[in-house]
Design a protein around this motif. Structure first.
Motif, PDB file in Angstrom:
ATOM      1  N   TRP A  45       0.804  -1.404   0.060  1.00 46.70           N
ATOM      2  CA  TRP A  45      -0.054   0.104   0.076  1.00 46.70           C
ATOM      3  C   TRP A  45       0.786   1.222   0.066  1.00 46.70           C
ATOM      4  CZ3 TRP A  45      -4.535   0.619  -1.913  1.00 46.70           C
ATOM      5  CH2 TRP A  45      -5.606  -0.088  -1.759  1.00 46.70           C
ATOM      6  N   GLY A  46       2.270   1.098   0.527  1.00 48.66           N
ATOM      7  CA  GLY A  46       2.884   2.209   0.554  1.00 48.66           C
ATOM      8  C   GLY A  46       3.426   2.690  -0.964  1.00 48.66           C
ATOM      9  N   ILE A  47       3.779   1.672  -1.602  1.00 49.69           N
ATOM     10  CA  ILE A  47       4.054   1.469  -2.923  1.00 49.69           C
ATOM     11  C   ILE A  47       3.077   2.237  -3.772  1.00 49.69           C
ATOM     12  CG2 ILE A  47       4.640   0.131  -5.065  1.00 49.69           C
ATOM     13  CD1 ILE A  47       6.274  -1.657  -3.363  1.00 49.69           C
ATOM     14  N   ALA A  48       1.820   1.715  -3.374  1.00 55.49           N
ATOM     15  CA  ALA A  48       0.590   2.250  -4.285  1.00 55.49           C
ATOM     16  C   ALA A  48       0.279   3.616  -3.984  1.00 55.49           C
ATOM     17  CB  ALA A  48      -0.530   1.614  -3.858  1.00 55.49           C
ATOM     18  N   ILE A  49       0.453   4.250  -2.729  1.00 53.31           N
ATOM     19  CA  ILE A  49       0.399   5.514  -2.353  1.00 53.31           C
ATOM     20  C   ILE A  49       1.568   6.475  -3.025  1.00 53.31           C
ATOM     21  CG2 ILE A  49       0.540   7.261  -0.692  1.00 53.31           C
ATOM     22  CD1 ILE A  49      -0.930   5.002   1.171  1.00 53.31           C
ATOM     23  N   LEU A  50       2.666   5.804  -3.262  1.00 55.95           N
ATOM     24  CA  LEU A  50       3.999   6.514  -3.809  1.00 55.95           C
ATOM     25  C   LEU A  50       3.545   6.590  -5.421  1.00 55.95           C
ATOM     26  CD1 LEU A  50       6.740   7.506  -4.049  1.00 55.95           C
ATOM     27  CD2 LEU A  50       7.553   5.137  -4.704  1.00 55.95           C
ATOM     28  N   PHE A  51       3.016   5.558  -6.052  1.00 53.43           N
ATOM     29  CA  PHE A  51       2.593   5.986  -7.494  1.00 53.43           C
ATOM     30  C   PHE A  51       1.542   6.899  -7.622  1.00 53.43           C
ATOM     31  CE2 PHE A  51       5.449   2.224  -8.180  1.00 53.43           C
ATOM     32  CZ  PHE A  51       5.840   2.508  -9.147  1.00 53.43           C
ATOM     33  N   MET A  52       0.631   6.790  -6.613  1.00 55.33           N
ATOM     34  CA  MET A  52      -0.520   7.751  -6.934  1.00 55.33           C
ATOM     35  C   MET A  52       0.002   9.038  -6.890  1.00 55.33           C
ATOM     36  SD  MET A  52      -3.403   5.933  -4.568  1.00 55.33           S
ATOM     37  CE  MET A  52      -4.031   4.214  -4.763  1.00 55.33           C
ATOM     38  N   VAL A  53       0.891   9.504  -5.856  1.00 54.32           N
ATOM     39  CA  VAL A  53       1.396  10.860  -5.762  1.00 54.32           C
ATOM     40  C   VAL A  53       2.171  11.108  -7.025  1.00 54.32           C
ATOM     41  CG1 VAL A  53       2.961  12.124  -4.567  1.00 54.32           C
ATOM     42  CG2 VAL A  53       1.657  10.664  -3.293  1.00 54.32           C
ATOM     43  N   LEU A  54       3.071  10.296  -7.504  1.00 57.61           N
ATOM     44  CA  LEU A  54       3.952  10.434  -8.564  1.00 57.61           C
ATOM     45  C   LEU A  54       3.166  10.698  -9.655  1.00 57.61           C
ATOM     46  CD1 LEU A  54       6.563   7.641  -8.343  1.00 57.61           C
ATOM     47  CD2 LEU A  54       6.905  10.098  -7.752  1.00 57.61           C
ATOM     48  N   THR A  55       1.884  10.150  -9.977  1.00 55.21           N
ATOM     49  CA  THR A  55       0.916  10.135 -10.830  1.00 55.21           C
ATOM     50  C   THR A  55       0.389  11.725 -11.054  1.00 55.21           C
ATOM     51  OG1 THR A  55       0.292   7.658 -11.213  1.00 55.21           O
ATOM     52  CG2 THR A  55      -0.996   9.310 -12.363  1.00 55.21           C
ATOM     53  N   PHE A  56       0.036  11.952  -9.768  1.00 56.80           N
ATOM     54  CA  PHE A  56      -0.729  13.429  -9.801  1.00 56.80           C
ATOM     55  C   PHE A  56       0.282  14.378 -10.009  1.00 56.80           C
ATOM     56  CE2 PHE A  56      -1.356  16.896  -6.852  1.00 56.80           C
ATOM     57  CZ  PHE A  56      -2.863  17.417  -7.568  1.00 56.80           C
ATOM     58  N   ILE A  57       1.543  14.205  -9.655  1.00 59.13           N
ATOM     59  CA  ILE A  57       2.609  15.440  -9.895  1.00 59.13           C
ATOM     60  C   ILE A  57       2.973  15.129 -11.345  1.00 59.13           C
ATOM     61  CG2 ILE A  57       5.070  16.009  -9.096  1.00 59.13           C
ATOM     62  CD1 ILE A  57       4.484  14.754  -6.317  1.00 59.13           C
ATOM     63  N   GLY A  58       3.214  14.040 -11.689  1.00 59.38           N
ATOM     64  CA  GLY A  58       3.330  13.979 -13.000  1.00 59.38           C
ATOM     65  C   GLY A  58       2.343  14.570 -14.176  1.00 59.38           C
ATOM     66  N   PHE A  59       1.247  14.348 -13.673  1.00 56.67           N
ATOM     67  CA  PHE A  59      -0.042  14.864 -14.602  1.00 56.67           C
ATOM     68  C   PHE A  59       0.158  16.452 -14.580  1.00 56.67           C
ATOM     69  CE2 PHE A  59      -4.116  16.437 -15.361  1.00 56.67           C
ATOM     70  CZ  PHE A  59      -4.437  15.890 -16.568  1.00 56.67           C
ATOM     71  N   ARG A  60       0.405  16.879 -13.296  1.00 61.45           N
ATOM     72  CA  ARG A  60       0.516  18.282 -13.032  1.00 61.45           C
ATOM     73  C   ARG A  60       1.415  19.088 -13.784  1.00 61.45           C
ATOM     74  NH1 ARG A  60      -2.947  20.478  -9.028  1.00 61.45           N
ATOM     75  NH2 ARG A  60      -2.106  22.384  -9.749  1.00 61.45           N
ATOM     76  N   LYS A  61       2.863  18.464 -13.701  1.00 62.95           N
ATOM     77  CA  LYS A  61       4.063  19.081 -14.084  1.00 62.95           C
ATOM     78  C   LYS A  61       4.514  18.363 -15.560  1.00 62.95           C
ATOM     79  CE  LYS A  61       5.578  20.270  -9.473  1.00 62.95           C
ATOM     80  NZ  LYS A  61       6.948  20.541  -8.612  1.00 62.95           N
ATOM     81  N   LYS A  62       3.838  17.511 -16.105  1.00 61.89           N
ATOM     82  CA  LYS A  62       4.057  16.986 -17.307  1.00 61.89           C
ATOM     83  C   LYS A  62       5.335  16.067 -17.232  1.00 61.89           C
ATOM     84  CE  LYS A  62       0.854  19.582 -19.011  1.00 61.89           C
ATOM     85  NZ  LYS A  62      -0.627  19.008 -19.227  1.00 61.89           N
ATOM     86  N   LYS A  63       5.625  15.331 -16.030  1.00 56.70           N
ATOM     87  CA  LYS A  63       6.407  14.504 -15.939  1.00 56.70           C
ATOM     88  C   LYS A  63       6.144  12.873 -15.895  1.00 56.70           C
ATOM     89  CE  LYS A  63       9.729  17.631 -13.862  1.00 56.70           C
ATOM     90  NZ  LYS A  63      10.467  17.933 -12.640  1.00 56.70           N
ATOM     91  N   LEU A  64       7.056  12.027 -16.455  1.00 55.57           N
ATOM     92  CA  LEU A  64       6.589  10.748 -16.320  1.00 55.57           C
ATOM     93  C   LEU A  64       7.146   9.711 -15.299  1.00 55.57           C
ATOM     94  CD1 LEU A  64       7.065   9.970 -20.182  1.00 55.57           C
ATOM     95  CD2 LEU A  64       4.730  10.192 -18.831  1.00 55.57           C
TER      96      LEU A  64
END
Length: 394
Positions: A256-275
């Motif tokens: 679940w820690g890994i899942a939360i990490l990827f959720m945060v990365l996806t949100f930041i990535g979408f906002r800042k156009k990063k993958l």
């Protein structure tokens, strides 16, 4: 040589027939231990010579714990064997381990006792004592059950309970391995949908506790008045259950820690156009390794319980291709197509789970959600974000 073995066997059979009335045969049931190999408990047969006092334990659960143990076990090529040890040594071992031991004395007549002793003595011969271990169908408990059925034949009635709640083989495993979350995860990853079927009362006897209960219900018929199979029972080692200390480092918290990490990365990535491609390459690379292990267990071992393992739907061996494909400066068309394939496969895993076609370990749910989230995100944004990055650089 063969004549000598035959002569020795005949002597043993004659000896057991002559002294059968002096023997007492009982089932020993050992409580579960704290390690994965002992968490299901153990069964053995005690044979006591009432005339000489000789007290032996016949143990079908003997194995060689050497460096090749895990490899042989993984390949389904692990041989167990029948060993014989003094009763005091056997009890002393379980006293040291802190595992309770209970005894059920069997109410066998002289002829049945003789056959039981014969069976054990012949089975203990070097040419007979080894057998290919199968966790569900050929282990330390089922060997004893099969011996009893051979000796008593139609005189044995199990008296199976009626109206019991339906449980699968996997449900039965979960009863014992729940305190060991990593072991529970490993078993659920390795074993396929073939164990997600209802276990009959007889099939439940691969677990020592269930066989002990079955012995307690069974009766002997046809050689006089019907009588219980078990004449008496007692607790030899009255010890508390072995406690397994809980650990916060378990797959539930980690995944679940890994899942939360990827959720945060996806949100930041979408906002800042990063993958954040590196995280995806690591994640899908690990899933690829898990998938390779599942394939090896399914197709390249002698195990029967590792077949039709639909963990492959989310942990697929070819996910490793994304380690290369996602790192390409100009992503090829096959990368996008494979991301769609991975998304569909992960969705299918959820469907299989919901419909009960295979029960996955609960801790893998966040990993499946990560596959769905990231494959979907990358499918729609991989080319666009990389193109924007190239334009900025230019």
């Amino acid at each position: 040589m063969k004549k000598s073995v035959l002569l020795f066997t005949i002597i043993l059979l004659g000896f057991s027939q002559l002294y059968a009335k002096n023997y007492r045969v009982s089932l020993l049931t050992c409580e579960p231990g704290g390690e994965l190999y002992s968490v299901f408990g153990h069964s053995a047969v005690r044979v006591t010579d009432m005339e000489t006092g000789r007290d032996l334990v016949y143990n079908y659960g003997t194995f060689d714990f050497n460096p090749s143990f895990y490899m042989k076990f993984a390949r389904g090529k692990l041989d167990y064997w029948l060993s014989v040890s003094p009763y005091d040594r056997f009890i002393g071992h379980y006293n040291y381990l802190g595992q309770a031991v209970r005894e059920q004395v069997l109410d066998l007549n002289e002829q049945q006792t003789a056959k039981m002793v014969e069976f054990l003595q012949v089975n203990y011969q070097p040419d007979n004592r080894y057998y290919r271990y199968d966790f569900f169908y050929d282990n330390c408990a089922t060997r004893i059950r099969d011996m009893l059925e051979t000796v008593l034949g139609k005189q044995l009635e199990w008296n199976d309970p009626v109206g019991e709640e339906e449980v699968t083989f996997r449900d039965l495993i979960d009863e014992y391995v729940y305190p060991l979350p990593w072991g529970d995860l490993g078993i659920d990853l390795a074993l396929g949908s073939v164990i997600d079927v209802e276990a009959s009362e007889r099939e439940k006897q691969y677990l020592p506790d269930y066989m002990e209960a079955a012995f307690g219900r069974a009766e002997i018929v046809g050689d006089g008045p019907t009588r219980p199979l078990v004449k008496s029972q007692r607790t030899i080692l009255d010890l508390p259950p072995v406690a397994v200390a809980p650990s916060f480092f378990n797959p539930y918290f980690l995944f679940w820690g890994i899942a939360i990490l990827f959720m945060v990365l996806t949100f930041i990535g979408f906002r800042k156009k990063k993958l954040f491609i590196g995280f995806d390459q690591t994640f899908f690379g690990i899933l690829s390794v898990v998938g390779i292990v599942v394939v090896l267990l399914w197709f390249f071992t002698e195990h029967t319980a590792t077949k039709y393992n639909w963990n492959l739907l989310w942990a697929f061996p070819l996910h490793g291709l994304l380690v290369y494909g996602l790192g390409m400066k100009h992503p090829a068309q096959w990368v996008k197509k494979y991301l769609l394939f991975a998304l569909i496969m992960a969705d299918a895993a959820v469907v299989f789970w919901i419909l009960g076609w295979q029960s996955f370990h609960p801790s893998v749910l966040p990993l499946i959600l990560v596959v769905i989230l990231r494959s979907n995100f990358l499918y729609y944004n991989l080319e666009k974000f990389k193109a924007q990055k190239r334009i900025v650089k230019d």
